[in-house]
Design a protein around this motif. Structure first.
Motif, PDB file in Angstrom:
ATOM      1  N   VAL A 196     -48.055 -13.525  -1.426  1.00  0.00           N
ATOM      2  CA  VAL A 196     -47.143 -14.310  -1.759  1.00  0.00           C
ATOM      3  C   VAL A 196     -47.004 -15.265  -0.575  1.00  0.00           C
ATOM      4  O   VAL A 196     -46.736 -15.097   0.454  1.00  0.00           O
ATOM      5  CB  VAL A 196     -45.858 -13.905  -1.926  1.00  0.00           C
ATOM      6  N   ASP A 197     -47.438 -16.565  -1.162  1.00  0.00           N
ATOM      7  CA  ASP A 197     -47.429 -17.833   0.210  1.00  0.00           C
ATOM      8  C   ASP A 197     -46.194 -18.244   0.195  1.00  0.00           C
ATOM      9  O   ASP A 197     -45.214 -17.937  -0.390  1.00  0.00           O
ATOM     10  CB  ASP A 197     -48.528 -18.723  -0.103  1.00  0.00           C
ATOM     11  N   GLY A 198     -45.977 -19.286   1.379  1.00  0.00           N
ATOM     12  CA  GLY A 198     -44.873 -19.915   1.459  1.00  0.00           C
ATOM     13  C   GLY A 198     -44.358 -20.892   0.317  1.00  0.00           C
ATOM     14  O   GLY A 198     -43.019 -21.013   0.352  1.00  0.00           O
ATOM     15  N   LEU A 199     -45.153 -21.631  -0.209  1.00  0.00           N
ATOM     16  CA  LEU A 199     -44.739 -22.421  -1.392  1.00  0.00           C
ATOM     17  C   LEU A 199     -44.477 -21.367  -2.604  1.00  0.00           C
ATOM     18  O   LEU A 199     -43.382 -22.012  -3.091  1.00  0.00           O
ATOM     19  CB  LEU A 199     -46.139 -23.208  -1.669  1.00  0.00           C
ATOM     20  N   GLN A 200     -44.995 -20.520  -3.056  1.00  0.00           N
ATOM     21  CA  GLN A 200     -44.564 -19.558  -3.697  1.00  0.00           C
ATOM     22  C   GLN A 200     -43.153 -18.943  -3.660  1.00  0.00           C
ATOM     23  O   GLN A 200     -42.299 -18.986  -4.447  1.00  0.00           O
ATOM     24  CB  GLN A 200     -45.451 -18.327  -4.146  1.00  0.00           C
ATOM     25  N   ALA A 201     -42.971 -18.597  -2.326  1.00  0.00           N
ATOM     26  CA  ALA A 201     -41.692 -18.100  -1.706  1.00  0.00           C
ATOM     27  C   ALA A 201     -40.641 -19.065  -2.156  1.00  0.00           C
ATOM     28  O   ALA A 201     -39.615 -18.850  -2.334  1.00  0.00           O
ATOM     29  CB  ALA A 201     -41.793 -17.741  -0.322  1.00  0.00           C
ATOM     30  N   GLY A 224     -44.590 -13.940   2.002  1.00  0.00           N
ATOM     31  CA  GLY A 224     -43.666 -14.429   1.162  1.00  0.00           C
ATOM     32  C   GLY A 224     -42.732 -13.735   0.779  1.00  0.00           C
ATOM     33  O   GLY A 224     -41.706 -14.016   0.385  1.00  0.00           O
ATOM     34  N   LYS A 225     -43.068 -12.430   0.250  1.00  0.00           N
ATOM     35  CA  LYS A 225     -42.185 -11.293   0.124  1.00  0.00           C
ATOM     36  C   LYS A 225     -40.882 -11.141   0.800  1.00  0.00           C
ATOM     37  O   LYS A 225     -39.832 -11.210   0.457  1.00  0.00           O
ATOM     38  CB  LYS A 225     -42.961  -9.887  -0.423  1.00  0.00           C
ATOM     39  N   ASP A 226     -41.232 -11.187   2.025  1.00  0.00           N
ATOM     40  CA  ASP A 226     -40.476 -11.017   3.090  1.00  0.00           C
ATOM     41  C   ASP A 226     -39.336 -12.338   3.155  1.00  0.00           C
ATOM     42  O   ASP A 226     -38.034 -12.187   3.334  1.00  0.00           O
ATOM     43  CB  ASP A 226     -40.646 -10.986   4.647  1.00  0.00           C
TER      44      ASP A 226
END
Length: 206
Positions: free
Chosen positions: A59-64, A35-37
């Protein structure tokens, strides 16, 4: 169409890059693994679409997705996952993702990218099949606290049932322009972005 692909499995990102770039209208600007990426690469390249997995470390995709949309409300993000989970689907809709596809629905990815690029929201067939269950009941939420009129509530319910503006206009004996005006006022009152978020708001408050 420029896209960024993020998935914690490097084989997946590499395969997607190779296959998607076989289409003349696709350019993969970068690939990432968490997710950071996703956040960093989106802010660096501002791609037409970010294609990202959901379950990733830290960091998961939803958080990103949520963080990116805070910084760019017009970001187009398509979530790709192996998990057909109700909670993920609701969260994805709530935060404003433009699509939610299952990885096993692989043939739909390229058409989904084109649809999202054109401004549509896209959900895989297995996800769409769940939506009627979310929308079965009528709401007991106090919309009057948001100054929502009876007519506006009718329109909210019809949108939640999946009707288009044209269909709503015919059912309520209104013009399409009037329905659009109602919808604009409703979104403003509820501080929502679009009709998809409105439908989510509706069934979350059943």
């Amino acid at each position: 169409m420029q896209i960024v692909i993020v998935d914690d499995d490097i084989l997946v990102t590499t395969a997607l890059k190779t296959i998607l770039e076989s289409n003349d209208d696709i350019e993969v600007a970068a690939i990432g693994q968490d997710g950071k990426d996703a956040i960093a690469l989106y802010l660096k390249y501002h791609p037409d679409i970010l294609l990202t997995d959901i379950q990733m470390k830290e960091v998961d995709g939803l958080q990103a997705t949520e963080e990116i949309l805070k910084q760019d409300k017009d970001a187009k993000i398509l979530l790709l996952t192996t998990f057909n989970d109700d909670e993920y689907i609701i969260k994805a809709l709530q935060i404003g993702a433009k699509g939610y596809l299952l990885k096993q629905d692989y043939n739909s990815i390229y058409p989904a990218l084109k649809a999202v690029k054109s401004g549509q929201s896209v959900f895989g067939t297995e996800v769409i099949s769940k939506l009627p269950d979310f929308l079965q009941q009528k709401s007991s939420f106090d919309y009057s606290a948001y100054a929502i009129s009876k007519k506006e509530l009718q329109i909210i319910e019809l949108i939640a049932d999946g009707l288009s503006n044209k269909e709503i206009a015919a059912q309520l004996f209104l013009s399409e322009g009037t329905v659009r005006n109602y919808l604009s006022h409703i979104l403003e009152k509820l501080e929502l972005r679009d009709r998809t978020q409105l439908a989510v708001f509706y069934y979350q408050h059943i």
